[in-house]
Design a protein around this motif. Structure first.
Motif, PDB file in Angstrom:
ATOM      1  N   ARG A 118       3.022   2.118  -7.806  1.00  0.00           N
ATOM      2  CA  ARG A 118       3.363   2.553  -6.698  1.00  0.00           C
ATOM      3  C   ARG A 118       4.641   3.529  -6.578  1.00  0.00           C
ATOM      4  O   ARG A 118       5.690   3.047  -7.217  1.00  0.00           O
ATOM      5  CB  ARG A 118       3.553   1.262  -5.612  1.00  0.00           C
ATOM      6  CG  ARG A 118       2.351   0.469  -5.597  1.00  0.00           C
ATOM      7  CD  ARG A 118       2.522  -0.799  -4.977  1.00  0.00           C
ATOM      8  NE  ARG A 118       1.419  -1.758  -4.908  1.00  0.00           N
ATOM      9  CZ  ARG A 118       1.540  -2.802  -4.147  1.00  0.00           C
ATOM     10  NH1 ARG A 118       2.492  -3.194  -3.542  1.00  0.00           N
ATOM     11  NH2 ARG A 118       0.292  -3.750  -4.459  1.00  0.00           N
ATOM     12  N   VAL A 123       0.078   6.402  -5.061  1.00  0.00           N
ATOM     13  CA  VAL A 123      -0.510   5.568  -6.142  1.00  0.00           C
ATOM     14  C   VAL A 123      -0.723   6.334  -6.903  1.00  0.00           C
ATOM     15  O   VAL A 123      -1.619   7.051  -7.047  1.00  0.00           O
ATOM     16  CB  VAL A 123      -1.074   4.317  -5.436  1.00  0.00           C
ATOM     17  CG1 VAL A 123      -1.716   3.701  -6.538  1.00  0.00           C
ATOM     18  CG2 VAL A 123      -0.431   3.346  -4.403  1.00  0.00           C
ATOM     19  N   LEU A 145      -4.611   6.208   0.778  1.00  0.00           N
ATOM     20  CA  LEU A 145      -3.394   5.354   0.576  1.00  0.00           C
ATOM     21  C   LEU A 145      -3.524   4.309   1.407  1.00  0.00           C
ATOM     22  O   LEU A 145      -3.262   3.377   0.914  1.00  0.00           O
ATOM     23  CB  LEU A 145      -2.077   6.419   0.480  1.00  0.00           C
ATOM     24  CG  LEU A 145      -0.885   5.624   0.287  1.00  0.00           C
ATOM     25  CD1 LEU A 145      -1.073   5.261  -1.317  1.00  0.00           C
ATOM     26  CD2 LEU A 145       0.327   6.439   0.376  1.00  0.00           C
ATOM     27  N   ALA A 146      -3.769   4.584   2.760  1.00  0.00           N
ATOM     28  CA  ALA A 146      -3.676   3.329   3.790  1.00  0.00           C
ATOM     29  C   ALA A 146      -5.097   2.246   3.289  1.00  0.00           C
ATOM     30  O   ALA A 146      -4.773   1.150   3.212  1.00  0.00           O
ATOM     31  CB  ALA A 146      -3.934   3.824   5.130  1.00  0.00           C
ATOM     32  N   ARG A 149      -4.073   0.390   0.386  1.00  0.00           N
ATOM     33  CA  ARG A 149      -3.067  -0.504   0.690  1.00  0.00           C
ATOM     34  C   ARG A 149      -4.044  -1.752   1.488  1.00  0.00           C
ATOM     35  O   ARG A 149      -3.452  -2.969   1.132  1.00  0.00           O
ATOM     36  CB  ARG A 149      -2.028  -0.202   1.319  1.00  0.00           C
ATOM     37  CG  ARG A 149      -1.059   0.615   0.437  1.00  0.00           C
ATOM     38  CD  ARG A 149       0.053   1.363   1.481  1.00  0.00           C
ATOM     39  NE  ARG A 149       0.987   1.990   0.638  1.00  0.00           N
ATOM     40  CZ  ARG A 149       1.761   2.980   0.806  1.00  0.00           C
ATOM     41  NH1 ARG A 149       1.653   3.256   2.155  1.00  0.00           N
ATOM     42  NH2 ARG A 149       2.575   3.662   0.063  1.00  0.00           N
ATOM     43  N   THR A 150      -4.815  -1.395   2.392  1.00  0.00           N
ATOM     44  CA  THR A 150      -5.493  -2.316   3.095  1.00  0.00           C
ATOM     45  C   THR A 150      -6.386  -3.229   2.254  1.00  0.00           C
ATOM     46  O   THR A 150      -6.277  -4.642   2.447  1.00  0.00           O
ATOM     47  CB  THR A 150      -6.252  -1.788   4.060  1.00  0.00           C
ATOM     48  OG1 THR A 150      -5.447  -1.055   5.153  1.00  0.00           O
ATOM     49  CG2 THR A 150      -7.265  -2.803   4.911  1.00  0.00           C
ATOM     50  N   GLN A 152      -6.077  -4.391  -0.542  1.00  0.00           N
ATOM     51  CA  GLN A 152      -5.211  -5.054  -1.511  1.00  0.00           C
ATOM     52  C   GLN A 152      -5.787  -6.678  -1.194  1.00  0.00           C
ATOM     53  O   GLN A 152      -5.950  -7.287  -2.178  1.00  0.00           O
ATOM     54  CB  GLN A 152      -3.842  -5.173  -1.770  1.00  0.00           C
ATOM     55  CG  GLN A 152      -3.162  -3.581  -2.197  1.00  0.00           C
ATOM     56  CD  GLN A 152      -3.872  -3.379  -3.479  1.00  0.00           C
ATOM     57  OE1 GLN A 152      -3.515  -4.080  -4.643  1.00  0.00           O
ATOM     58  NE2 GLN A 152      -4.273  -2.396  -3.781  1.00  0.00           N
ATOM     59  N   ARG A 190      -1.645  -4.227  -9.952  1.00  0.00           N
ATOM     60  CA  ARG A 190      -0.369  -3.331 -10.060  1.00  0.00           C
ATOM     61  C   ARG A 190       0.465  -4.035 -11.489  1.00  0.00           C
ATOM     62  O   ARG A 190       0.457  -5.175 -11.845  1.00  0.00           O
ATOM     63  CB  ARG A 190       0.370  -3.932  -9.034  1.00  0.00           C
ATOM     64  CG  ARG A 190       1.908  -3.246  -8.981  1.00  0.00           C
ATOM     65  CD  ARG A 190       2.862  -3.962  -7.792  1.00  0.00           C
ATOM     66  NE  ARG A 190       3.718  -2.966  -7.447  1.00  0.00           N
ATOM     67  CZ  ARG A 190       4.974  -3.317  -6.591  1.00  0.00           C
ATOM     68  NH1 ARG A 190       4.705  -4.233  -5.824  1.00  0.00           N
ATOM     69  NH2 ARG A 190       5.897  -2.571  -6.766  1.00  0.00           N
TER      70      ARG A 190
END
Length: 201
Positions: A118, A123, A145-146, A149-150, A152, A190
């Motif tokens: 990140r 990312v 990107l949003a 992240r959501t 995850q 990650r």
């Protein structure tokens, strides 16, 4: 000469709770119930997230597929597709009569086949699940990107707006997210430790 100080104790990482009953002993995680990764829906998405987080921390995971799971019983091409998509995750333990694709998963699994790092507004993803088609991605589009992240956390597609659904579908098309039975979850762990060759970071 005074003795060297003992290395700091490694604290157990926080793993997703609730959907995957498990036990910790050192670096070993034992899953208490068979997982149904091929069945789809929220239970499969939660299982993928759990294994992804274990892989992120380079933990040894012992788990078995449910014998009625399509990952175990489905047509060969579907089993191969699912196993190939999830090959970067800790592999299932052996079961009698299992498909050859699950044996291949165990044989080819290695830490760092798929991972992300990140940055402040981006990312980077390295995908080496298929060595002959290794790829590197930079996700810096705000909508992608949003969405990354959501998902995850396992997310119902119905809860996303049209832009979010389209972004998740694009991630799934690049094999960076898995969408089954209306539930989506990101696939790349990650990266938290080496050895991943420094040229790949």
């Amino acid at each position: 000469m005074s003795p060297l100080p003992a290395p700091p104790a490694r604290t157990a990482p926080a793993l997703p709770a609730g959907w995957v009953p498990h036990r910790f002993r050192g670096r070993l995680v034992t899953v208490d119930e068979p997982l149904r990764l091929g069945a789809g829906g929220r239970p499969a998405a939660e299982a993928v997230r759990f294994l992804r987080e274990c892989q992120s921390h380079d933990l040894v995971v012992r788990w078995l597929p449910a014998t009625d799971d399509p990952l175990f019983t489905g047509p060969a091409h579907e089993v191969a597709g699912t196993a190939g998509l999830l090959r970067h995750l800790p592999a299932p333990g052996p079961l009698p009569g299992e498909p050859a694709e699950l044996t291949t998963w165990r044989e080819r699994h290695a830490y760092g086949q798929l991972y992300h790092r990140r940055g402040p507004d981006f990312v980077t993803v390295m995908d080496r699940r298929e060595p002959s088609a290794a790829a590197r991605f930079t996700i810096d589009d705000p909508d992608l990107l949003a969405a990354f992240r959501t998902v995850q956390d396992p997310t119902a597609m119905a809860e996303l707006d049209a832009v979010g659904r389209e972004a998740v579908e694009l991630l799934a098309a690049e094999r960076l997210a898995r969408v089954t039975d209306g539930w989506a979850v990101a696939l790349p762990p990650r990266i938290r430790r080496w050895p991943v060759p420094c040229t790949d970071i």
